[in-house]
Design a protein around this motif. Structure first.
Motif, PDB file in Angstrom:
ATOM      1  N   ALA A   1      -0.494  22.702  38.067  1.00 15.37           N
ATOM      2  CA  ALA A   1       0.063  22.494  39.184  1.00 15.37           C
ATOM      3  C   ALA A   1      -0.187  21.240  39.961  1.00 15.37           C
ATOM      4  O   ALA A   1      -1.413  21.013  40.153  1.00 15.37           O
ATOM      5  CB  ALA A   1      -0.133  23.972  40.185  1.00 15.37           C
TER       6      ALA A   1
ATOM      7  N   LEU B   1      -0.240  20.969  43.834  1.00 18.76           N
ATOM      8  CA  LEU B   1       0.219  21.463  45.022  1.00 18.76           C
ATOM      9  C   LEU B   1       0.368  20.507  46.108  1.00 18.76           C
ATOM     10  O   LEU B   1      -0.040  19.293  46.368  1.00 18.76           O
ATOM     11  CB  LEU B   1      -1.046  22.315  45.591  1.00 18.76           C
ATOM     12  CG  LEU B   1      -1.540  23.267  44.387  1.00 18.76           C
ATOM     13  CD1 LEU B   1      -2.831  24.123  44.679  1.00 18.76           C
ATOM     14  CD2 LEU B   1      -0.420  24.458  44.240  1.00 18.76           C
TER      15      LEU B   1
ATOM     16  N   ASP C   1       0.186  28.022  47.731  1.00 22.20           N
ATOM     17  CA  ASP C   1       0.273  27.839  46.442  1.00 22.20           C
ATOM     18  C   ASP C   1       1.779  26.862  46.376  1.00 22.20           C
ATOM     19  O   ASP C   1       2.398  26.748  45.061  1.00 22.20           O
ATOM     20  CB  ASP C   1       0.633  29.184  45.780  1.00 22.20           C
ATOM     21  CG  ASP C   1      -0.841  29.697  45.686  1.00 22.20           C
ATOM     22  OD1 ASP C   1      -1.604  29.189  45.403  1.00 22.20           O
ATOM     23  OD2 ASP C   1      -0.797  30.961  45.732  1.00 22.20           O
TER      24      ASP C   1
ATOM     25  N   GLY D   1       4.038  24.118  45.545  1.00 26.00           N
ATOM     26  CA  GLY D   1       4.028  22.909  44.823  1.00 26.00           C
ATOM     27  C   GLY D   1       4.822  22.876  43.622  1.00 26.00           C
ATOM     28  O   GLY D   1       5.863  23.665  43.328  1.00 26.00           O
TER      29      GLY D   1
ATOM     30  N   TYR E   1       4.835  23.147  39.694  1.00 22.74           N
ATOM     31  CA  TYR E   1       4.057  23.793  38.570  1.00 22.74           C
ATOM     32  C   TYR E   1       4.700  23.048  37.203  1.00 22.74           C
ATOM     33  O   TYR E   1       5.770  23.151  36.843  1.00 22.74           O
ATOM     34  CB  TYR E   1       4.241  25.310  38.566  1.00 22.74           C
ATOM     35  CG  TYR E   1       3.466  25.867  39.813  1.00 22.74           C
ATOM     36  CD1 TYR E   1       2.323  26.704  39.317  1.00 22.74           C
ATOM     37  CD2 TYR E   1       3.811  25.694  40.896  1.00 22.74           C
ATOM     38  CE1 TYR E   1       1.469  27.155  40.452  1.00 22.74           C
ATOM     39  CE2 TYR E   1       3.153  26.178  41.945  1.00 22.74           C
ATOM     40  CZ  TYR E   1       1.930  26.954  41.637  1.00 22.74           C
ATOM     41  OH  TYR E   1       1.193  27.465  42.723  1.00 22.74           O
TER      42      TYR E   1
END
Length: 278
Positions: free
Chosen positions: A92, A94, A140, A142, A144
């Motif tokens: 990820a 972020l 969390d 962001g 991925y």
């Protein structure tokens, strides 16, 4: 069948001069509906050659939008899981500005525990090849990415743009009686959500939506004095959740005519309240 008339306001902050009129033939009462923001589920899966392999390297994969409520569960589900794969890496980038490797899993082997900020919250599901994170926090949000590598070294890359939203709280709906005129009750409905940030509003009365002009936290109506029960519903939503409140405006007008002005003004007529999240 109910019908409404409205005029577009000159600005988003000023009420329109003409109210929506609930005609006398209105007789049905129905519950509230939910409106949710829909996202494009498109995307593609480029094949990325490893070092030493020929072929042009394509651009980055197109990201699919995913919205989730804070403290909820994020499920990054693949629409077209790759048939042949040997290893997958989930990572990820972020919004805080740093990248994080979440986990690496091999086919037919138990995935090791996630690390870093996702420790104890993320797990890879072999059956669906999806990543699940719970509970989700606002941090969390962001981009991925999942890189599925096959036995020949080719990589199928998939991307998700995740946005985490605070759940929409229970709206408060107030019926404010303005005045009576020739047997018509003129009132304003005001819908407020405690601590709301980026919230959209929709209205319906007895199940009939009021159209594109009514995407604001207040609504002005004219109701005939002898109207049948008429439930008006305010739906407050963001891309991840929604919540509603409703009131019988005909009952509010009758109460005001009977001298119960204060109760009507402060919105005590809330016979129906619903809530749901996605």
């Amino acid at each position: 069948m109910s019908s409404f008339s409205s005029s577009s306001p000159s600005s988003s902050s000023a009420e329109p001069k003409q109210a929506n009129r609930l005609l006398r033939d209105q007789s049905s009462v129905s519950g509230c509906r939910g409106w949710l923001t829909a996202y494009d589920a498109g995307g593609f899966e480029p094949q990325i050659p490893r070092d030493g392999q020929s072929g042009a390297v394509p651009g980055p994969p197109e990201c699919r939008e995913e919205a989730v409520s804070a403290d909820g569960t994020l499920q990054l589900q693949l629409e077209k899981p790759p048939q042949e794969w040997a290893k997958v890496e989930w990572r990820a980038r972020l919004e805080a500005g740093y990248q994080q490797r979440i986990l690496t899993a091999e086919r037919d082997k138990a995935a090791p525990p996630s690390k870093g900020v996702f420790s104890g919250r993320a797990d890879f599901q072999q059956e669906t090849l999806s990543l699940r994170i719970r509970p989700v926090s606002m941090a969390d949000s962001g981009v991925y990415r999942a890189d599925f590598e096959d036995t020949s070294g080719l990589v199928t890359a998939l991307c998700f743009r995740v946005s985490v939203w605070e759940p929409v709280g229970q709206p408060r709906l107030e019926a404010r009686i303005l005045h009576w005129e020739q047997g018509w009750c003129n009132l304003s409905l005001v819908c407020t959500v405690p601590g709301a940030g980026n919230v959209s509003y929709n209205w319906s009365c007895s199940g009939d939506p009021l159209g594109a002009l009514e995407h604001r936290p207040w609504l002005r109506l004219q109701v005939p004095g002898d109207a049948d029960p008429t439930v008006c519903c305010c739906n407050a939503s963001n891309p991840a959740s929604w919540s509603t409140a409703s009131t019988d405006v005909a009952a509010a007008c009758r109460a005001a005519a009977s001298g119960l002005w204060d109760k009507c003004f402060w919105g005590e007529f809330l016979p129906l309240q619903l809530r749901n999240e996605v």
